[in-house]
Design a protein around this motif. Structure first.
Motif, PDB file in Angstrom:
ATOM      1  N   ASP C  32       0.653  -1.260  -0.152  1.00  0.00           N
ATOM      2  CA  ASP C  32      -0.170   0.016  -0.373  1.00  0.00           C
ATOM      3  C   ASP C  32       0.776   1.342   0.420  1.00  0.00           C
ATOM      4  N   PHE C  60       2.283  10.704   5.768  1.00  0.00           N
ATOM      5  CA  PHE C  60       1.819  11.042   4.302  1.00  0.00           C
ATOM      6  C   PHE C  60       1.850  12.715   4.262  1.00  0.00           C
ATOM      7  N   PHE C  61       2.480  13.125   5.125  1.00  0.00           N
ATOM      8  CA  PHE C  61       1.983  14.832   5.361  1.00  0.00           C
ATOM      9  C   PHE C  61       3.348  15.397   5.819  1.00  0.00           C
ATOM     10  N   PHE C  62       3.667  16.175   3.928  1.00  0.00           N
ATOM     11  CA  PHE C  62       4.661  16.653   4.040  1.00  0.00           C
ATOM     12  C   PHE C  62       6.184  15.486   4.131  1.00  0.00           C
ATOM     13  N   LEU C  65       6.566   9.586   2.221  1.00  0.00           N
ATOM     14  CA  LEU C  65       5.915   8.654   1.396  1.00  0.00           C
ATOM     15  C   LEU C  65       6.838   8.180   0.488  1.00  0.00           C
ATOM     16  N   GLY C  69       5.663   8.367  -7.218  1.00  0.00           N
ATOM     17  CA  GLY C  69       6.205   8.673  -8.386  1.00  0.00           C
ATOM     18  C   GLY C  69       5.519  10.603  -9.436  1.00  0.00           C
ATOM     19  N   ILE C  70       5.309  11.362  -7.913  1.00  0.00           N
ATOM     20  CA  ILE C  70       5.530  12.933  -8.619  1.00  0.00           C
ATOM     21  C   ILE C  70       5.445  13.578  -7.112  1.00  0.00           C
TER      22      ILE C  70
ATOM     23  N   THR E  87     -11.407   6.213  -5.010  1.00  0.00           N
ATOM     24  CA  THR E  87     -10.252   5.681  -4.884  1.00  0.00           C
ATOM     25  C   THR E  87      -9.916   6.374  -6.307  1.00  0.00           C
ATOM     26  N   THR E  92      -1.416   7.600  -7.545  1.00  0.00           N
ATOM     27  CA  THR E  92      -1.359   8.288  -6.616  1.00  0.00           C
ATOM     28  C   THR E  92      -2.143   9.492  -6.936  1.00  0.00           C
ATOM     29  N   VAL E  94      -1.557  12.915  -4.759  1.00  0.00           N
ATOM     30  CA  VAL E  94      -0.886  14.574  -4.375  1.00  0.00           C
ATOM     31  C   VAL E  94      -1.508  15.655  -3.701  1.00  0.00           C
ATOM     32  N   PHE E 106      -7.205   8.427   4.385  1.00  0.00           N
ATOM     33  CA  PHE E 106      -7.285   7.144   3.506  1.00  0.00           C
ATOM     34  C   PHE E 106      -7.271   5.736   4.592  1.00  0.00           C
ATOM     35  N   VAL E 107      -7.938   4.388   3.885  1.00  0.00           N
ATOM     36  CA  VAL E 107      -7.842   3.662   4.439  1.00  0.00           C
ATOM     37  C   VAL E 107      -7.262   2.526   4.493  1.00  0.00           C
ATOM     38  N   THR E 108      -6.296   1.750   4.695  1.00  0.00           N
ATOM     39  CA  THR E 108      -5.445   0.327   4.104  1.00  0.00           C
ATOM     40  C   THR E 108      -6.258  -0.478   3.333  1.00  0.00           C
ATOM     41  N   PHE E 126      -0.138  16.606   1.077  1.00  0.00           N
ATOM     42  CA  PHE E 126      -0.563  15.285   1.869  1.00  0.00           C
ATOM     43  C   PHE E 126      -0.891  13.978   0.747  1.00  0.00           C
ATOM     44  N   VAL E 127      -0.468  12.728   1.100  1.00  0.00           N
ATOM     45  CA  VAL E 127      -0.415  11.695  -0.186  1.00  0.00           C
ATOM     46  C   VAL E 127      -1.679  11.110   0.185  1.00  0.00           C
ATOM     47  N   PRO E 129      -1.911   7.005  -1.570  1.00  0.00           N
ATOM     48  CA  PRO E 129      -1.684   6.427  -2.417  1.00  0.00           C
ATOM     49  C   PRO E 129      -2.214   5.647  -3.670  1.00  0.00           C
ATOM     50  N   ILE E 130      -1.908   4.567  -4.395  1.00  0.00           N
ATOM     51  CA  ILE E 130      -2.739   4.448  -5.634  1.00  0.00           C
ATOM     52  C   ILE E 130      -3.615   3.689  -4.891  1.00  0.00           C
ATOM     53  N   GLY E 131      -5.152   3.188  -5.628  1.00  0.00           N
ATOM     54  CA  GLY E 131      -5.846   2.560  -5.150  1.00  0.00           C
ATOM     55  C   GLY E 131      -6.649   2.091  -3.886  1.00  0.00           C
ATOM     56  N   LEU E 132      -6.115   3.320  -2.893  1.00  0.00           N
ATOM     57  CA  LEU E 132      -6.183   3.277  -1.672  1.00  0.00           C
ATOM     58  C   LEU E 132      -7.661   4.462  -1.537  1.00  0.00           C
ATOM     59  N   ILE E 133      -8.998   3.919  -0.985  1.00  0.00           N
ATOM     60  CA  ILE E 133     -10.008   4.429  -0.910  1.00  0.00           C
ATOM     61  C   ILE E 133     -10.208   5.819   0.135  1.00  0.00           C
ATOM     62  N   SER E 151      -0.346  11.420 -10.569  1.00  0.00           N
ATOM     63  CA  SER E 151       0.381  10.221 -11.205  1.00  0.00           C
ATOM     64  C   SER E 151       0.216   9.157 -12.753  1.00  0.00           C
TER      65      SER E 151
ATOM     66  N   PRO F  89      -5.942  -2.513  -5.753  1.00  0.00           N
ATOM     67  CA  PRO F  89      -4.786  -1.427  -6.124  1.00  0.00           C
ATOM     68  C   PRO F  89      -4.704  -1.049  -7.357  1.00  0.00           C
ATOM     69  N   ILE F 158      -9.055  -4.296  -1.903  1.00  0.00           N
ATOM     70  CA  ILE F 158      -9.572  -3.982  -0.419  1.00  0.00           C
ATOM     71  C   ILE F 158     -11.205  -4.064  -0.511  1.00  0.00           C
TER      72      ILE F 158
END
Lengths: 195, 195, 195, 195, 195, 195
Positions: C32, C60-62, C65, C69-70, E87, E92, E94, E106-108, E126-127, E129-133, E151, F89, F158
């Protein structure tokens, strides 16, 4: 005419762009470069890099640069020398002929197992697609020289004859007898050449 | 000593692995190969391929193969010839010296703009990481010859002097004056060299 | 009008999505997320991650992570401020204008070294393709503000003037004299601006 | 014991996830899906897709989905049936045994040409890395059944014996004689099995 | 407090970097750029590009550039406005807060379905991650504004409530009743909200 | 009919191709293989590999191979068992039905939230594109069995109901109330099912 010709007619000098021990991968870089550490005992995917502040020009010279995504090889052929049928499991190959005349070819996959061949002279360029079986043969009685670029810094080489008949330990002869559809004596004879 | 030396001392012969008109990309292939059609009027990302049944060996020879993911270039240097500071926006470069003695270098990104240089002799290999500004200079009074492998079949070349002072139309002189922090006369003088 | 304007008119605030010390790459993730450890002394491609069980929202804040990719950057322009010609060796850039009016442009590669320019107003979006030389200039006498997204979390920045005339150590003046086709005094003058 | 066993003991049913004629690649998708058009006469890298509005569930069923990046194959073995030494030039393979007992193996590249073998029973899983030569052999006198997942929708198959001794046209016998280091009669005998 | 608040409090303005009709992918580019043709009736992976000679600056402006590998979105929140749980299947994200105070989370994945939340103020990043809710909620009684970088130029958006309870045609109520482990009346009630 | 049916009707047995603790990525390999070390305490992107000389066949058996880029899962369904709406994801999924009759479906992204469904019988194959919400339901009163291939060795899962109503800690009920546009009692009722 190839009788009596010694085995190591072909010298493949792959410029070792990555340390041979460490496992690594070919993605997009996130820094200007990563110079792999040479003296690590660890095996790590994604190598340890030296501190970029400590990099020096020699690190890019015959080359410690990690993950350039490419490698080059110089291949020297004695007269009538053969680079026997082989594949690169992880790279497409482009060659340039610098000296001599070569007969080259590759075979497509099972769709039709077609053979593509070409006689190449000085200045000619030819491409061998990733994973396909190919060979290069010096047709003349003078030395030949080619340069090869490969689309990975560790493309790998599998020489077919050695992998099939010279594996260690040997592949079960029943498997090979059935696969090549010949008498088991023939398989034994073939395996003896690669011991 | 470079006074009076004509401009085109360096001949870069990039073996054209992809048609120049069609836009294409470097992913992993899904077929043994795709021979790009040469006579299409369309511009398409992901080129049209010929029917694989119609492929012939010449398609892999100086080379119509689409998307090999790699290209090779032969670079000839006259005595004291210079391949001036340039970048490849889409490829890392590996060079091999075949003849002569070259002084090569590259500069890292703004982290520290460090210059790495090396004198290379016959047989030496050097790597220029993707996107970094680099140059190669024949230090001797004899011809030099190198081969370069690049990690894309269309790595691109941006010669810094030409792109900055010879863009068409020219970059606004106020932008360049401020960027290079010099008098506008100097910028005008520089731009005149690349008209 | 840019005379007397101090150098640091442009503040680029790149949100540091990856630790600056560790070498890393941009592939597809297999978890994840990976929160990079901050206190490691090792340089490793493919960073050490913290135990996912120990992750917390602040990671995940500043943003700690690893490998999103961005990246995003906020760029503030003083009146007539210039973000001088530069390239990102590892990323395409998309900008959005929030305040002010900017004159932006980029130059294509050696195919034709064409300059593309545009005056952008609030709400406008513009794209600078990977590796191409580009600039942004605040045309007005008020502050300007843009946000930029870059297609790597470590795209790199090479300011052309600094890399060419301010490399450390300096590039051999003979190389630059020949490359820019001007008198050596001009090169010396340029190099003095970037010491 | 394999004497008299007919050749086609192994039925490989590769679920055809991509049209066989069109050249295509395995990048990251930019839409939810692309259903490849079936009736196109064009060969295009990056296939033509149907209008997403016209997609229907059957397009995902035995499967018209373009570029899923994966394929699955069902492989049925008669008693003592052999899936002979082969490689997949564009895919890693994972197998799961559903019925029977299989002896499987693969050979590493020229680093050491080591053979790794394992006897697999129902429920066992095994991985064959991309491009390496491997085989699966039903050791028992009952049928066996495995499922294979491959990391590309068009991984390709090269059966070594067929590609080397059954290429069309045949590989020059001098090349094979030298490569396998045996008498030319042996090569002729081998080639006759694959005509 | 959110009673009576109209639905479309959140305006997501995704700068449309790719034509919506054409299927495309995110690989590495092989040209400086590809400007997608706008008027094609064909659906093609790997779009048709205009002749690079015909490109003009407007092609990079709100932006016809094909495959930049990145997109940016401006998201405006009314007071107490919610960007509900959703999602991005192919990207991903940012975000940067420009105005206001947001509660984001977000939820893992099923490993532990942990919720990570954070209150963000102006300037915070804040970031997701890809595909996460994930979701973003304007906690204050003033407007809020964020910019998001994603991304991929076509990351996709799946709003969970709409996809599950507002699919067209509806998902079989027996499936949803079992999945959410509630009375079928509750499912019917939920589905009515999204008709 | 699903009343009284116990929760764990569906057994998903994902063959664990990667160690669960280590963070890893899916790029192209640079060695024949990398066997991940099992006993490391470190969390590293790009795992530590064992010395290739120490590899043994068991490393490829239920499987220590690092980064095969693919995984396989066996999914067993009790009569009327449901694999409830979920996403992966980081992976596209291809399934093959071995026993039973399944009703399967997926919903596209917000473009139109269309539901695609299909009844699958023994031997049928279906594809679920990356990141889209999908489900599989055993329609019959006998057991069902499917095999799934996924385009990553760690695609993630998920389950929508669990992630939304069973997150730990719970998502703010105001967020869910607004997102699902129902009375807060309904959200409370839903959340109680997943405690």
């Amino acid at each position: 005419m190839e009788k009596g010709v010694p085995m190591y007619l072909v010298t493949v000098l792959l410029f070792a762009l990555a340390c041979s021990l460490a496992s690594a991968f070919d993605p997009s870089p996130l820094q200007d470069f990563c110079v792999a550490t040479k003296d690590s005992d660890e095996f790590v995917n994604g190598k340890f890099c030296n501190n970029p502040k400590d990099a020096k020009a020699d690190d890019f010279f015959f080359s410690g640069l990690d993950k350039p995504g490419i490698s080059v090889a110089r291949i020297d052929f004695a007269p009538y020398g053969l680079n026997p049928p082989h594949t690169h499991p992880r790279g497409t190959e482009v060659i340039v002929v610098l000296e001599g005349t070569l007969y080259v070819g590759f075979v497509t996959s099972n769709t039709d197992n077609r053979l593509f061949t070409k006689v190449l002279n000085k200045g000619d360029v030819f491409v061998f697609p990733i994973g396909l079986i190919h060979f290069q043969w010096n047709m003349g009685n003078t030395d030949a020289l080619i340069f090869a670029g490969l689309s990975s810094q560790n493309p790998g080489v599998i020489t077919i004859a050695n992998a099939v008949f010279g594996a260690n330990p040997p592949i079960n002869p029943d498997v090979l007898t059935k696969a090549f559809q010949v008498d088991k004596n023939v398989i034994n004879y073939l395996e003896q050449q690669f011991k």
